[in-house]
Write a protein that holds these residues in place. Structure first.
Motif, PDB file in Angstrom:
ATOM      1  N   ILE A   1       0.843  -1.195   0.000  1.00  0.00           N
ATOM      2  CA  ILE A   1       0.000   0.000   0.000  1.00  0.00           C
ATOM      3  C   ILE A   1       0.876   1.243   0.000  1.00  0.00           C
ATOM      4  O   ILE A   1       1.864   1.320   0.744  1.00  0.00           O
TER       5      ILE A   1
ATOM      6  N   GLN B   1      -5.676   2.988  -2.261  1.00  0.00           N
ATOM      7  CA  GLN B   1      -6.874   2.245  -1.907  1.00  0.00           C
ATOM      8  C   GLN B   1      -7.719   1.949  -3.155  1.00  0.00           C
ATOM      9  O   GLN B   1      -7.798   2.757  -4.077  1.00  0.00           O
TER      10      GLN B   1
ATOM     11  N   LEU C   1     -12.979  -0.557  -1.631  1.00  0.00           N
ATOM     12  CA  LEU C   1     -12.821  -0.300  -0.197  1.00  0.00           C
ATOM     13  C   LEU C   1     -13.601   0.932   0.222  1.00  0.00           C
ATOM     14  O   LEU C   1     -14.292   0.928   1.251  1.00  0.00           O
TER      15      LEU C   1
ATOM     16  N   ASP D   1      -8.101  11.412  -0.581  1.00  0.00           N
ATOM     17  CA  ASP D   1      -7.850  10.041  -1.016  1.00  0.00           C
ATOM     18  C   ASP D   1      -7.599  10.036  -2.517  1.00  0.00           C
ATOM     19  O   ASP D   1      -7.901  11.017  -3.220  1.00  0.00           O
TER      20      ASP D   1
ATOM     21  N   PRO E   1      -8.249   6.961  -4.869  1.00  0.00           N
ATOM     22  CA  PRO E   1      -8.581   5.558  -5.134  1.00  0.00           C
ATOM     23  C   PRO E   1      -8.246   5.130  -6.559  1.00  0.00           C
ATOM     24  O   PRO E   1      -8.281   5.925  -7.498  1.00  0.00           O
TER      25      PRO E   1
END
Length: 247
Positions: A94, A129, A133, A155, A157
Motif C-alpha cells: 500500500i 486504496q 474499499l 484520497d 482511489p
C-alpha cells in the motif's frame, strides 16, 4: 508456460490476477483458506503450503488481513518458497506504509522488509486504496442517520482491475525489486467521494466532518497515503460506481 501460485486468489484483487494469468495460458494455482486443492491458512503453514508451492515458478502474494497475521503468513510463505526453489515473489503493498503510522500499514511494511531480506527474487508494488474499499466504507457509514467522515483527509482511489493487470504483468517479468507506485487518477476530498457515493446509490444523508487525534490521522491528513506523481490509473470513482450500480 509458467506455473504461478496466487495467494488470496479468491479475493477482490487475487481473483482478477488469476483470471488474467489464466487468460494468457499460464497454469495458476489458487491458494486461500477454503479453496481446494490448495486450502491453506498461511498463518499456520505446514505440508499443505509446501505442496502448494512445489514446482511453482512465481508466487503472487495477495493474501492479507487487517485483523492481523500478515507477518506470520509472510514468514511461512517465504520459508516454503525457499524450500521449493521459487524464483520470483510478487507482493502487493500500500502506498504510504512507510509514512503513515497506522497498525495495518506497519504490518504491510514489515512484510515488505521480510521479502526484501528473504534471499528470493522479488517485486513489490504499492497501490493506493481500491474503489471497492471506499464503497464498502461509505456503505457502512451511511447506515447511520449522519455520515461521519474524518475531517480533512484526501484520497486517491484506484481501479482494482488496473492493479490486477499490473500485477499480472509484473508476475511474468523478471524480479524488479520495488517498482513505481500505482495510484488513481484523482486526489479527492473524502467528502466529495462520499457525496458521489450517496448520489449514485440514491441515499440522502447529511455529512459531518469530524476532526480526529493521533499521528496516523495527521499523516492521512497530510497525504502520506497518496502518490499524486504516480496518478497512472484511468478509472474514476464515479465510473466504478456506475458499473457497480448498473448505470
Amino acid at each position: 508456460m509458467t506455473t504461478i501460485l496466487v495467494t488470496g486468489g479468491t479475493g477482490t484483487l487475487g481473483r482478477l490476477v488469476v483470471e488474467r494469468l489464466r487468460a494468457d495460458g499460464h497454469e495458476v494455482r489458487v491458494l486461500s483458506r477454503r479453496n481446494r486443492p490448495y486450502a491453506v491458512d498461511l498463518r499456520k503453514g505446514g505440508a499443505g503450503l509446501d505442496a502448494a508451492v512445489s514446482g511453482v515458478d512465481t508466487v503472487v502474494h495477495c493474501a492479507t488481513s487487517p485483523r492481523g497475521g500478515d507477518e506470520d503468513a509472510a514468514r511461512n510463505l517465504i520459508t516454503a518458497a525457499r524450500k521449493a526453489g521459487v524464483g520470483h515473489l510478487v507482493y502487493i503493498s500500500i502506498v504510504g506504509v512507510d509514512r503513515v503510522p497506522f497498525g495495518y500499514y506497519r504490518s504491510k511494511l514489515a512484510v515488505e522488509r521480510l521479502i526484501e531480506d528473504s534471499g528470493l527474487g522479488f517485486t513489490i508494488l504499492r497501490a493506493t486504496q481500491f474503489h471497492d474499499l471506499l464503497a464498502q466504507l461509505f456503505g457502512t457509514l451511511a447506515k447511520a442517520p449522519v455520515l461521519l467522515l474524518p475531517a480533512g483527509v484526501p484520497d486517491q482511489p484506484v481501479e482494482v482491475a488496473e492493479v490486477a493487470d499490473r500485477l499480472a504483468e509484473l508476475a511474468l517479468a523478471a524480479p524488479a525489486g520495488r517498482v513505481d507506485d500505482m495510484a488513481g487518477p484523482e486526489v479527492r476530498s473524502m467528502e466529495s467521494l462520499a457525496r458521489s457515493f450517496l448520489r449514485v446509490t440514491g441515499r440522502r444523508r447529511p455529512i459531518l466532518n469530524v476532526p480526529l487525534a493521533g499521528k496516523a490521522y495527521r499523516a492521512f491528513r497530510e497525504g502520506g497515503h497518496l502518490a499524486p506523481e504516480r496518478a497512472v490509473g484511468k478509472g474514476t470513482f464515479e465510473e466504478y460506481l456506475a458499473v457497480r450500480n448498473g448505470r
